[in-house]
Design an enzyme around this catalytic site. Structure first.
Site, PDB file in Angstrom:
ATOM      1  N   ASP A  47     -94.534  12.615 -38.438  1.00 19.63           N
ATOM      2  CA  ASP A  47     -94.187  11.195 -38.401  1.00 19.63           C
ATOM      3  C   ASP A  47     -93.459  10.773 -39.673  1.00 19.63           C
ATOM      4  O   ASP A  47     -93.876  11.147 -40.776  1.00 19.63           O
ATOM      5  CB  ASP A  47     -95.496  10.398 -38.245  1.00 19.63           C
ATOM      6  CG  ASP A  47     -95.242   9.025 -37.688  1.00 19.63           C
ATOM      7  OD1 ASP A  47     -94.528   8.233 -38.344  1.00 19.63           O
ATOM      8  OD2 ASP A  47     -95.744   8.738 -36.590  1.00 19.63           O
ATOM      9  N   TYR A 105     -87.157  -6.191 -34.317  1.00 19.60           N
ATOM     10  CA  TYR A 105     -86.329  -4.971 -34.347  1.00 19.60           C
ATOM     11  C   TYR A 105     -85.074  -5.199 -35.192  1.00 19.60           C
ATOM     12  O   TYR A 105     -84.722  -4.360 -36.028  1.00 19.60           O
ATOM     13  CB  TYR A 105     -85.963  -4.606 -32.904  1.00 19.60           C
ATOM     14  CG  TYR A 105     -85.051  -3.401 -32.734  1.00 19.60           C
ATOM     15  CD1 TYR A 105     -85.455  -2.124 -33.107  1.00 19.60           C
ATOM     16  CD2 TYR A 105     -83.792  -3.551 -32.151  1.00 19.60           C
ATOM     17  CE1 TYR A 105     -84.624  -1.030 -32.915  1.00 19.60           C
ATOM     18  CE2 TYR A 105     -82.960  -2.452 -31.952  1.00 19.60           C
ATOM     19  CZ  TYR A 105     -83.379  -1.189 -32.347  1.00 19.60           C
ATOM     20  OH  TYR A 105     -82.551  -0.116 -32.156  1.00 19.60           O
TER      21      TYR A 105
HETATM   22  N1  LIG Z   1     -80.113   4.047 -27.431  1.00 21.77           N
HETATM   23  C1  LIG Z   1     -79.551   2.919 -27.826  1.00 21.77           C
HETATM   24  O1  LIG Z   1     -78.956   2.174 -27.019  1.00 21.77           O
HETATM   25  C2  LIG Z   1     -79.589   2.514 -29.277  1.00 21.77           C
HETATM   26  C3  LIG Z   1     -78.902   1.355 -29.672  1.00 21.77           C
HETATM   27  C4  LIG Z   1     -78.926   0.968 -31.020  1.00 21.77           C
HETATM   28  C5  LIG Z   1     -79.625   1.744 -31.925  1.00 21.77           C
HETATM   29  N2  LIG Z   1     -80.303   2.850 -31.522  1.00 21.77           N
HETATM   30  C6  LIG Z   1     -81.048   3.613 -32.519  1.00 21.77           C
HETATM   31  O2  LIG Z   1     -80.721   4.992 -32.395  1.00 21.77           O
HETATM   32  C7  LIG Z   1     -81.849   5.792 -32.761  1.00 21.77           C
HETATM   33  C8  LIG Z   1     -82.133   6.832 -31.691  1.00 21.77           C
HETATM   34  O3  LIG Z   1     -82.365   6.157 -30.459  1.00 21.77           O
HETATM   35  P1  LIG Z   1     -82.610   6.916 -29.085  1.00 21.77           P
HETATM   36  O4  LIG Z   1     -81.979   6.069 -28.049  1.00 21.77           O
HETATM   37  O5  LIG Z   1     -82.257   8.343 -29.191  1.00 21.77           O
HETATM   38  O6  LIG Z   1     -84.190   6.749 -28.948  1.00 21.77           O
HETATM   39  P2  LIG Z   1     -85.286   7.779 -28.401  1.00 21.77           P
HETATM   40  O7  LIG Z   1     -86.543   7.008 -28.238  1.00 21.77           O
HETATM   41  O8  LIG Z   1     -84.763   8.538 -27.238  1.00 21.77           O
HETATM   42  O9  LIG Z   1     -85.428   8.790 -29.611  1.00 21.77           O
HETATM   43  C9  LIG Z   1     -86.150   8.491 -30.759  1.00 21.77           C
HETATM   44  C10 LIG Z   1     -86.915   9.731 -31.170  1.00 21.77           C
HETATM   45  O10 LIG Z   1     -87.638   9.407 -32.371  1.00 21.77           O
HETATM   46  C11 LIG Z   1     -88.968   9.885 -32.256  1.00 21.77           C
HETATM   47  N3  LIG Z   1     -89.820   9.001 -33.057  1.00 21.77           N
HETATM   48  C12 LIG Z   1     -90.149   7.709 -32.804  1.00 21.77           C
HETATM   49  N4  LIG Z   1     -90.932   7.226 -33.777  1.00 21.77           N
HETATM   50  C13 LIG Z   1     -91.102   8.249 -34.664  1.00 21.77           C
HETATM   51  C14 LIG Z   1     -91.797   8.361 -35.898  1.00 21.77           C
HETATM   52  N5  LIG Z   1     -92.523   7.338 -36.373  1.00 21.77           N
HETATM   53  N6  LIG Z   1     -91.740   9.521 -36.565  1.00 21.77           N
HETATM   54  C15 LIG Z   1     -91.016  10.573 -36.082  1.00 21.77           C
HETATM   55  N7  LIG Z   1     -90.342  10.516 -34.914  1.00 21.77           N
HETATM   56  C16 LIG Z   1     -90.387   9.359 -34.228  1.00 21.77           C
HETATM   57  C17 LIG Z   1     -89.285   9.848 -30.772  1.00 21.77           C
HETATM   58  O11 LIG Z   1     -90.302  10.746 -30.384  1.00 21.77           O
HETATM   59  C18 LIG Z   1     -87.937  10.180 -30.135  1.00 21.77           C
HETATM   60  O12 LIG Z   1     -87.809  11.554 -29.856  1.00 21.77           O
HETATM   61  C19 LIG Z   1     -82.979   4.807 -33.020  1.00 21.77           C
HETATM   62  O13 LIG Z   1     -83.057   4.589 -34.401  1.00 21.77           O
HETATM   63  C20 LIG Z   1     -82.550   3.554 -32.302  1.00 21.77           C
HETATM   64  O14 LIG Z   1     -83.122   2.402 -32.875  1.00 21.77           O
HETATM   65  C21 LIG Z   1     -80.299   3.259 -30.211  1.00 21.77           C
END
Ligand SMILES: NC(=O)c1ccc[n+]([C@@H]2O[C@H](COP(=O)([O-])OP(=O)(O)OC[C@H]3O[C@@H](n4cnc5c(N)ncnc54)[C@H](O)[C@@H]3O)[C@@H](O)[C@H]2O)c1
Length: 327
Positions: free
Chosen positions: A74, A161
Site C-alpha cells: 500500500d 477527490y
Molecule cells: N480512469 C479514469 O478515467 C481516470 C481519470 C482521471 C484520473 N485517473 C487517475 O488515474 C490513475 C489510475 O486510474 P485507473 O483508472 O487505472 O484506476 P484503477 O482502479 O483501475 O487502478 C488503480 C490501481 O491502484 C491500486 N491501488 C488503489 N489504492 C492503492 C493503494 N492505497 N496502494 C497501492 N495500490 C493501490 C488498485 O488496486 C488498482 O490496481 C488514478 O490515480 C486515477 O485517479 C483516472
C-alpha cells in the site's frame, strides 16, 4: 547487481497501469518494471493478461529474475514505499482512491490514499534520487469553472477527490522546485477503452450493465458534459511525459471535445445494436460532487509534449465493446 534504471508503476495492476505496461513492453522497453499495487481493485490476473511477472516482497527485490515484478503493498505504508523506490529512475504514480463517488462516500480514505500516499511516493523519490515522477491527476482539481479547463485556471475543486488530486499536484510542484525532481502532473480526462472492466466510469459501466441486461442509470438529465479520452491516446501521453526533458509542469490530457453523457450513452447504444444487443436507460438524481461541464484545452500538451489524440470516439467505443464481448 544493483539496478538504477527501474520504472516503478504504482497501481500497475489497474486499468491504466496494465495498459501502460502492455504498451511499454510492446514498444520494446528493456528496463526493469516494478509494480506496487495493494490489489484493492486490480489483480495479479489482470497483470498476467499483459505480461509474465514474478511476485516478490521488497526484501526479495535483489533476486528479481523477470523484467516485471509485482510487489503487493500500500502506498500509505511509509516503510514499504521507501524500500520499493530503491534503484528506480522513473515513477509513474497511478495508485489512488479513484473517482468522485468513492471520495464522497469516504473522504478520509480518499485523503489518506491520494494525499498521504502521493506524499509517500514523492518522499521515496527524493530519498532515492529518482529523476522523473509522473503523477496521475484529473480534471477534478479545476472543479466548477467555465470550461475549457486549462493549466492556468485557479482551481476550485467540488469533490474531495478533486481536493486530494490538487494536493498531489501541489506536492509535485514543490518537490520539483525544492528538490529538483522532474515531476509532471497529467490531468486525465474521462478515460475509456479495453481493460476497463473494474471501472465504474460512464462508458465501462454502461457497457457492463447493458451486456448484463441491466438498466443503465444516468445521473441527472444527461446534459452534463465530459471529455472522453481513449486509453491508447492516454498511454501515449504518459509515455511522452516519461520521456520529456521537463519537470514541474501540469498538462491537461484529454481530447478538447465536450460531449454530454446522454450523447455518449446514445453512441454506446448504437454500437451495441450493431452486435444485436440493447441498452435500457433510466435517469437518477444528480450525484454530489459532480460538475456540470468539463472539457479541456490541450494546447500545452500539444506544444510541449508534442502529443495529441488520434482516436475517434465512435471507433473507440466500438473497440471497447468488442473487447468486453470477447471476454
Ligand atoms: N480512469 C479514469 O478515467 C481516470 C481519470 C482521471 C484520473 N485517473 C487517475 O488515474 C490513475 C489510475 O486510474 P485507473 O483508472 O487505472 O484506476 P484503477 O482502479 O483501475 O487502478 C488503480 C490501481 O491502484 C491500486 N491501488 C488503489 N489504492 C492503492 C493503494 N492505497 N496502494 C497501492 N495500490 C493501490 C488498485 O488496486 C488498482 O490496481 C488514478 O490515480 C486515477 O485517479 C483516472
Amino acid at each position: 547487481m544493483a539496478q538504477n534504471n527501474v520504472i516503478l508503476i504504482t497501481g500497475g495492476c489497474g486499468f491504466i497501469g496494465t495498459s501502460l505496461i502492455d504498451a511499454l513492453l510492446q514498444g520494446g522497453c528493456t528496463q526493469p518494471i516494478r509494480v506496487l499495487d495493494s490489489l484493492v481493485t486490480g489483480s495479479p490476473e489482470d497483470l498476467a493478461e499483459v505480461t509474465e511477472f514474478e511476485t516478490l516482497t521488497v526484501d526479495q527485490l535483489h533476486t528479481a529474475a523477470k523484467q516485471v515484478v509485482l510487489v503487493q503493498g500500500d502506498i500509505r505504508d511509509i516503510t514499504l514505499t521507501e524500500q520499493v523506490a530503491q534503484g528506480v529512475s522513473t515513477i509513474v504514480h497511478l495508485a489512488a482512491n479513484t473517482g468522485v463517488g468513492p471520495s464522497v462516500e469516504d473522504p478520509r480514505l480518499d485523503m489518506e490514499c491520494n494525499v498521504v500516499g502521493t506524499f509517500n511516493m514523492l518522499e521515496a523519490a527524493r530519498k532515492h534520487g529518482v529523476k522523473k515522477f509522473v503523477f496521475a491527476s484529473s480534471g477534478a482539481p479545476a472543479g466548477e469553472v467555465e470550461p475549457p479547463i486549462h493549466e492556468e485556471l485557479p482551481p476550485h475543486p467540488v469533490s474531495p477527490y478533486g481536493s486530494s488530486k490538487l494536493a498531489g499536484e501541489g506536492y509535485c510542484s514543490s518537490y520539483n522546485k525544492t528538490f529538483g525532481i522532474d515531476t509532471i502532473c497529467l490531468r486525465f480526462g474521462n478515460v475509456y477503452g479495453p481493460r476497463s472492466k473494474n471501472k465504474a466510469s460512464v462508458v465501462a459501466k454502461f457497457i457492463k450493465q447493458a451486456l448484463a441486461g441491466e438498466t443503465c442509470a444516468i445521473y441527472g438529465d444527461g446534459s452534463q458534459t465530459r471529455d472522453f479520452i481513449y486509453i491508447f491516446d492516454l498511454i501515449r501521453a504518459i509515455q511522452a511525459a516519461m520521456e520529456a526533458p521537463v519537470g514541474g509542469e501540469t498538462f491537461q490530457i484529454a481530447t478538447g471535445k465536450e460531449r454530454t453523457v446522454g450523447e455518449v450513452a446514445e453512441l454506446i447504444a448504437k454500437n451495441l445494436e450493431a452486435h444485436g444487443k440493447s441498452m435500457q436507460i433510466t435517469h437518477e438524481a444528480k450525484r454530489l460532487g459532480d460538475v456540470m461541464r468539463n472539457y479541456s484545452d490541450t494546447t500545452k500538451a500539444k506544444t510541449i509534449l508534442g502529443w495529441q489524440t488520434q482516436m475517434d470516439i465512435n471507433e473507440g467505443i466500438g473497440e471497447t465493446i468488442r473487447w468486453f464481448l470477447a471476454r
